[in-house]
Design a protein around this motif. Sequence first.
Motif, mmCIF file in Angstrom:
data_model
loop_
_atom_site.group_PDB
_atom_site.id
_atom_site.type_symbol
_atom_site.label_atom_id
_atom_site.label_comp_id
_atom_site.label_asym_id
_atom_site.label_seq_id
_atom_site.Cartn_x
_atom_site.Cartn_y
_atom_site.Cartn_z
ATOM 1 N N ALA A 29 -34.636 -13.761 -51.123
ATOM 2 C CA ALA A 29 -34.066 -13.714 -52.473
ATOM 3 C C ALA A 29 -35.157 -13.570 -53.529
ATOM 4 O O ALA A 29 -34.989 -12.841 -54.511
ATOM 5 C CB ALA A 29 -33.232 -14.965 -52.741
ATOM 6 N N LEU A 30 -36.278 -14.249 -53.319
ATOM 7 C CA LEU A 30 -37.388 -14.150 -54.270
ATOM 8 C C LEU A 30 -38.039 -12.771 -54.240
ATOM 9 O O LEU A 30 -38.401 -12.217 -55.275
ATOM 10 C CB LEU A 30 -38.450 -15.208 -53.953
ATOM 11 N N LEU A 31 -38.188 -12.220 -53.042
ATOM 12 C CA LEU A 31 -38.890 -10.949 -52.880
ATOM 13 C C LEU A 31 -38.017 -9.731 -53.178
ATOM 14 O O LEU A 31 -38.531 -8.691 -53.577
ATOM 15 C CB LEU A 31 -39.445 -10.835 -51.454
ATOM 16 N N MET A 32 -36.724 -9.853 -52.970
ATOM 17 C CA MET A 32 -35.845 -8.691 -53.102
ATOM 18 C C MET A 32 -34.572 -8.991 -53.888
ATOM 19 O O MET A 32 -33.470 -8.686 -53.422
ATOM 20 C CB MET A 32 -35.456 -8.184 -51.710
ATOM 21 N N PRO A 33 -34.647 -9.573 -55.072
ATOM 22 C CA PRO A 33 -33.419 -9.909 -55.794
ATOM 23 C C PRO A 33 -32.582 -8.668 -56.150
ATOM 24 O O PRO A 33 -31.362 -8.729 -56.180
ATOM 25 C CB PRO A 33 -33.926 -10.617 -57.058
ATOM 26 N N GLY A 34 -33.235 -7.544 -56.375
ATOM 27 C CA GLY A 34 -32.515 -6.319 -56.726
ATOM 28 C C GLY A 34 -31.641 -5.793 -55.605
ATOM 29 O O GLY A 34 -30.652 -5.099 -55.849
ATOM 30 N N ALA A 35 -31.987 -6.122 -54.367
ATOM 31 C CA ALA A 35 -31.209 -5.635 -53.226
ATOM 32 C C ALA A 35 -29.777 -6.178 -53.256
ATOM 33 O O ALA A 35 -28.829 -5.474 -52.894
ATOM 34 C CB ALA A 35 -31.891 -6.021 -51.920
ATOM 35 N N PHE A 36 -29.611 -7.412 -53.698
ATOM 36 C CA PHE A 36 -28.277 -8.018 -53.741
ATOM 37 C C PHE A 36 -27.415 -7.319 -54.799
ATOM 38 O O PHE A 36 -26.269 -6.967 -54.549
ATOM 39 C CB PHE A 36 -28.387 -9.520 -54.023
ATOM 40 N N LYS A 53 -27.879 -4.341 -56.037
ATOM 41 C CA LYS A 53 -27.665 -2.956 -55.601
ATOM 42 C C LYS A 53 -26.503 -2.876 -54.610
ATOM 43 O O LYS A 53 -25.660 -1.985 -54.701
ATOM 44 C CB LYS A 53 -28.955 -2.414 -54.967
ATOM 45 N N GLN A 54 -26.453 -3.812 -53.661
ATOM 46 C CA GLN A 54 -25.367 -3.817 -52.671
ATOM 47 C C GLN A 54 -24.020 -4.040 -53.359
ATOM 48 O O GLN A 54 -23.039 -3.381 -53.025
ATOM 49 C CB GLN A 54 -25.608 -4.886 -51.605
ATOM 50 N N SER A 55 -23.968 -4.947 -54.323
ATOM 51 C CA SER A 55 -22.719 -5.177 -55.063
ATOM 52 C C SER A 55 -22.284 -3.907 -55.780
ATOM 53 O O SER A 55 -21.101 -3.536 -55.755
ATOM 54 C CB SER A 55 -22.905 -6.301 -56.089
ATOM 55 N N HIS A 93 -12.477 1.181 -45.950
ATOM 56 C CA HIS A 93 -12.690 2.419 -46.689
ATOM 57 C C HIS A 93 -13.721 2.273 -47.808
ATOM 58 O O HIS A 93 -14.189 3.267 -48.341
ATOM 59 C CB HIS A 93 -11.377 2.934 -47.272
ATOM 60 N N TRP A 94 -14.049 1.042 -48.190
ATOM 61 C CA TRP A 94 -15.003 0.871 -49.295
ATOM 62 C C TRP A 94 -16.087 -0.178 -49.040
ATOM 63 O O TRP A 94 -16.991 -0.325 -49.850
ATOM 64 C CB TRP A 94 -14.271 0.602 -50.615
ATOM 65 N N GLN A 95 -16.020 -0.881 -47.921
ATOM 66 C CA GLN A 95 -17.073 -1.845 -47.577
ATOM 67 C C GLN A 95 -17.871 -1.298 -46.397
ATOM 68 O O GLN A 95 -17.466 -1.433 -45.244
ATOM 69 C CB GLN A 95 -16.482 -3.215 -47.251
ATOM 70 N N THR A 150 -24.234 -9.996 -63.016
ATOM 71 C CA THR A 150 -22.906 -9.429 -63.250
ATOM 72 C C THR A 150 -22.972 -7.918 -63.052
ATOM 73 O O THR A 150 -23.927 -7.278 -63.490
ATOM 74 C CB THR A 150 -22.429 -9.741 -64.685
ATOM 75 N N THR A 151 -21.979 -7.366 -62.362
ATOM 76 C CA THR A 151 -21.846 -5.922 -62.219
ATOM 77 C C THR A 151 -20.452 -5.546 -62.697
ATOM 78 O O THR A 151 -19.524 -6.364 -62.621
ATOM 79 C CB THR A 151 -22.046 -5.465 -60.754
ATOM 80 N N GLU A 152 -20.314 -4.322 -63.185
ATOM 81 C CA GLU A 152 -18.985 -3.880 -63.595
ATOM 82 C C GLU A 152 -18.855 -2.384 -63.452
ATOM 83 O O GLU A 152 -19.848 -1.651 -63.411
ATOM 84 C CB GLU A 152 -18.642 -4.345 -65.004
ATOM 85 N N ILE A 153 -17.597 -1.960 -63.351
ATOM 86 C CA ILE A 153 -17.289 -0.546 -63.201
ATOM 87 C C ILE A 153 -15.888 -0.304 -63.766
ATOM 88 O O ILE A 153 -15.058 -1.211 -63.772
ATOM 89 C CB ILE A 153 -17.388 -0.129 -61.708
#
Length: 150
Positions: free
Chosen positions: A119-126, A128-130, A28-30, A4-7
Amino acid sequence: MKYTTEIVVDLPRDEFIKKLDNPENMKHWQRGLVDYEQLSQNPGQEGARMSLSYQMGKRKMDMVETIIKRNLPEEMHTTYDTKGVHNIQKNYFKEEDGKTRWISESEFQFSGFGMKMLALLMPGAFKKQSAIYMKDFKAFAENGTSVEHL
């Protein structure tokens, strides 16, 4: 994989939704969005589909967005499908003292060995992108800052 991400965006929810719900604003934002095309007769409604094309460095990625629940201004849920990845996004929008809290629940389902390993090696990348998309939307919605030519 779920997270979950929020802002909090300094805009009343109605203004926030107008900016978020306009496909012309996505550029403008993607970051990396090169093109989009409505695939349905009922754009923006439940069941509507849209094709999205991104250029991320040297990698081109095409995906299809499907709106699975539209209950604005409170929530909107979508899926995104591309080769080897099915992404379910549940977005909630809460009015808080003239601001909007955007809560996004992401679930990624992977098929194919390569995507499962990524996904196993870089779960944080997803995640971070969100978070980048949310921060870029906040900058666009509050200040008009665009990522279109980055």
